[in-house]
Scaffold this motif. Structure first.
Motif, PDB file in Angstrom:
ATOM      1  N   VAL A 140       0.872  -1.178   0.000  1.00 51.26           N
ATOM      2  CA  VAL A 140       0.000   0.000   0.000  1.00 51.26           C
ATOM      3  C   VAL A 140       0.904   1.220   0.000  1.00 51.26           C
ATOM      4  O   VAL A 140       1.834   1.319   0.811  1.00 51.26           O
ATOM      5  CB  VAL A 140      -0.925   0.016   1.233  1.00 51.26           C
ATOM      6  N   PHE A 141       0.639   2.142  -0.924  1.00 52.39           N
ATOM      7  CA  PHE A 141       1.434   3.370  -0.998  1.00 52.39           C
ATOM      8  C   PHE A 141       0.609   4.544  -0.519  1.00 52.39           C
ATOM      9  O   PHE A 141      -0.454   4.836  -1.061  1.00 52.39           O
ATOM     10  CB  PHE A 141       1.904   3.625  -2.433  1.00 52.39           C
ATOM     11  N   ASP A 142       1.096   5.213   0.503  1.00 47.67           N
ATOM     12  CA  ASP A 142       0.452   6.406   1.028  1.00 47.67           C
ATOM     13  C   ASP A 142       1.200   7.615   0.479  1.00 47.67           C
ATOM     14  O   ASP A 142       2.245   8.003   0.993  1.00 47.67           O
ATOM     15  CB  ASP A 142       0.491   6.395   2.562  1.00 47.67           C
ATOM     16  N   GLY A 143       0.680   8.186  -0.614  1.00 48.11           N
ATOM     17  CA  GLY A 143       1.345   9.306  -1.266  1.00 48.11           C
ATOM     18  C   GLY A 143       1.467  10.527  -0.383  1.00 48.11           C
ATOM     19  O   GLY A 143       2.408  11.308  -0.525  1.00 48.11           O
ATOM     20  N   GLN A 144       0.528  10.702   0.545  1.00 49.80           N
ATOM     21  CA  GLN A 144       0.560  11.864   1.433  1.00 49.80           C
ATOM     22  C   GLN A 144       1.831  11.891   2.269  1.00 49.80           C
ATOM     23  O   GLN A 144       2.397  12.949   2.541  1.00 49.80           O
ATOM     24  CB  GLN A 144      -0.667  11.850   2.348  1.00 49.80           C
ATOM     25  N   PHE A 145       2.286  10.696   2.662  1.00 48.81           N
ATOM     26  CA  PHE A 145       3.481  10.596   3.493  1.00 48.81           C
ATOM     27  C   PHE A 145       4.638   9.896   2.767  1.00 48.81           C
ATOM     28  O   PHE A 145       5.640   9.572   3.403  1.00 48.81           O
ATOM     29  CB  PHE A 145       3.158   9.852   4.792  1.00 48.81           C
ATOM     30  N   GLN A 146       4.484   9.648   1.462  1.00 51.69           N
ATOM     31  CA  GLN A 146       5.540   9.018   0.660  1.00 51.69           C
ATOM     32  C   GLN A 146       6.030   7.717   1.306  1.00 51.69           C
ATOM     33  O   GLN A 146       7.217   7.455   1.391  1.00 51.69           O
ATOM     34  CB  GLN A 146       6.705   9.998   0.482  1.00 51.69           C
ATOM     35  N   ARG A 147       5.074   6.904   1.753  1.00 50.72           N
ATOM     36  CA  ARG A 147       5.430   5.713   2.540  1.00 50.72           C
ATOM     37  C   ARG A 147       4.756   4.460   1.988  1.00 50.72           C
ATOM     38  O   ARG A 147       3.564   4.471   1.672  1.00 50.72           O
ATOM     39  CB  ARG A 147       5.028   5.933   4.000  1.00 50.72           C
ATOM     40  N   PHE A 148       5.531   3.390   1.891  1.00 50.57           N
ATOM     41  CA  PHE A 148       5.026   2.072   1.507  1.00 50.57           C
ATOM     42  C   PHE A 148       4.916   1.185   2.749  1.00 50.57           C
ATOM     43  O   PHE A 148       5.753   1.281   3.652  1.00 50.57           O
ATOM     44  CB  PHE A 148       5.975   1.399   0.514  1.00 50.57           C
ATOM     45  N   ARG A 149       3.914   0.327   2.759  1.00 48.89           N
ATOM     46  CA  ARG A 149       3.811  -0.710   3.792  1.00 48.89           C
ATOM     47  C   ARG A 149       3.178  -1.943   3.163  1.00 48.89           C
ATOM     48  O   ARG A 149       2.527  -1.875   2.123  1.00 48.89           O
ATOM     49  CB  ARG A 149       2.960  -0.222   4.981  1.00 48.89           C
ATOM     50  N   GLU A 150       3.410  -3.086   3.794  1.00 45.59           N
ATOM     51  CA  GLU A 150       2.826  -4.321   3.283  1.00 45.59           C
ATOM     52  C   GLU A 150       1.310  -4.297   3.457  1.00 45.59           C
ATOM     53  O   GLU A 150       0.810  -3.844   4.483  1.00 45.59           O
ATOM     54  CB  GLU A 150       3.423  -5.532   4.007  1.00 45.59           C
ATOM     55  N   SER A 151       0.613  -4.798   2.449  1.00 41.22           N
ATOM     56  CA  SER A 151      -0.842  -4.881   2.538  1.00 41.22           C
ATOM     57  C   SER A 151      -1.238  -5.985   3.509  1.00 41.22           C
ATOM     58  O   SER A 151      -0.643  -7.068   3.519  1.00 41.22           O
ATOM     59  CB  SER A 151      -1.426  -5.161   1.153  1.00 41.22           C
ATOM     60  N   ALA A 152      -2.245  -5.697   4.316  1.00 39.09           N
ATOM     61  CA  ALA A 152      -2.715  -6.693   5.310  1.00 39.09           C
ATOM     62  C   ALA A 152      -3.468  -7.824   4.629  1.00 39.09           C
ATOM     63  O   ALA A 152      -3.628  -8.899   5.200  1.00 39.09           O
ATOM     64  CB  ALA A 152      -3.593  -6.018   6.347  1.00 39.09           C
ATOM     65  N   ILE A 153      -3.965  -7.585   3.439  1.00 36.80           N
ATOM     66  CA  ILE A 153      -4.766  -8.600   2.716  1.00 36.80           C
ATOM     67  C   ILE A 153      -3.898  -9.289   1.684  1.00 36.80           C
ATOM     68  O   ILE A 153      -3.183  -8.628   0.936  1.00 36.80           O
ATOM     69  CB  ILE A 153      -5.965  -7.943   2.018  1.00 36.80           C
TER      70      ILE A 153
END
Length: 249
Positions: free
Chosen positions: A236-249
């Protein structure tokens, strides 16, 4: 127990057994987020190794803004507009301590070739090198295919000869976007099959739903992996904070 270099994502670390001396490609289409992803990875690796992030198209100032958004959880737009709150500024001040202990260096490299990066990496003792991006490197050759082929060969030699983890970003061909299946393949690497041959691992970053870029998950496809397994990792890419994290699904 042997330790490998972490990429910051558990599912990816369980697939890639990366070490110094490896040559890794992170490829994606324009606006897929490969620079933001590479910067996040480089910041994490800088906690344990001397890392050089060599950018051929983005200034260190703009990369720093992305790092501040990512590490301090501050709206990227407000950073660019200089509209940060007092509380957000205080977070940045606290983050300065982390910066001081991080061995990440942002190096402007516009117009450089592989030899320029190698000389700088050796003089500054970078154990990990990120290059954004491969097709912008200056090289010898009669045409683009021969030039990119030589770039790939030189980066592979740089990694193996000097024990440096080389992570090169690469563009993907636009031809793959016309296929019914949006997932890119190794044949979509721009301008040279030599990249596919030389790399120890190749990751392809793309949107799960290309028609909905603002809400679509990113897929990081491990398409080549000499030392581990291939497969897809959903991010999942959160453009607001320029951050990637693994998707929970």
């Amino acid at each position: 127990k042997r330790r490998f270099i972490s990429w910051g994502f558990d599912k990816l670390d369980r697939r890639l057994y990366s070490d110094h001396g490896d040559f890794v490609i992170v490829a994606g289409r324009p606006s897929a987020g490969k620079t933001a992803l590479a910067l996040q990875m480089a910041a994490l690796m800088g906690q344990h190794d001397k890392v050089g992030f060599y950018s051929l198209e983005t200034s260190p100032a703009k990369l720093t803004n992305r790092l501040v958004a990512n590490r301090c959880i501050i709206d990227f737009g407000r950073i660019n507009r200089r509209e940060m709150t007092e509380e957000e500024w205080s977070r940045v001040v606290k983050w300065k301590k982390e910066v001081a202990s991080t061995q990440l260096e942002l190096v402007p490299a516009s117009g450089w070739g592989v030899q320029d990066i190698l000389s700088t990496a050796l003089s500054r003792r970078h154990r990990i090198v990120f290059i954004d991006y491969l097709q912008l490197l200056r090289s010898r050759g009669r045409d683009r295919i021969e030039q990119v082929t030589n770039i790939s060969l030189d980066l592979h030699a740089m990694a193996q000869t000097h024990g440096i983890l080389v992570v090169a970003l690469s563009q993907l061909s636009r031809a793959s976007t016309s296929r019914a299946d949006a997932a890119p393949t190794l044949t979509d690497l721009r301008e040279s099959g030599q990249i596919e041959q030389d790399a120890d691992a190749i990751m392809l970053l793309y949107l799960e739903e290309p028609g909905r870029p603002d809400v679509s998950r990113r897929i990081l496809k491990v398409a080549k992996n000499k030392e581990g397994t291939r497969g897809r990792i959903y991010l999942v890419f959160d453009g607001q904070f320029q951050r990637f994290r693994e998707s929970a699904i």
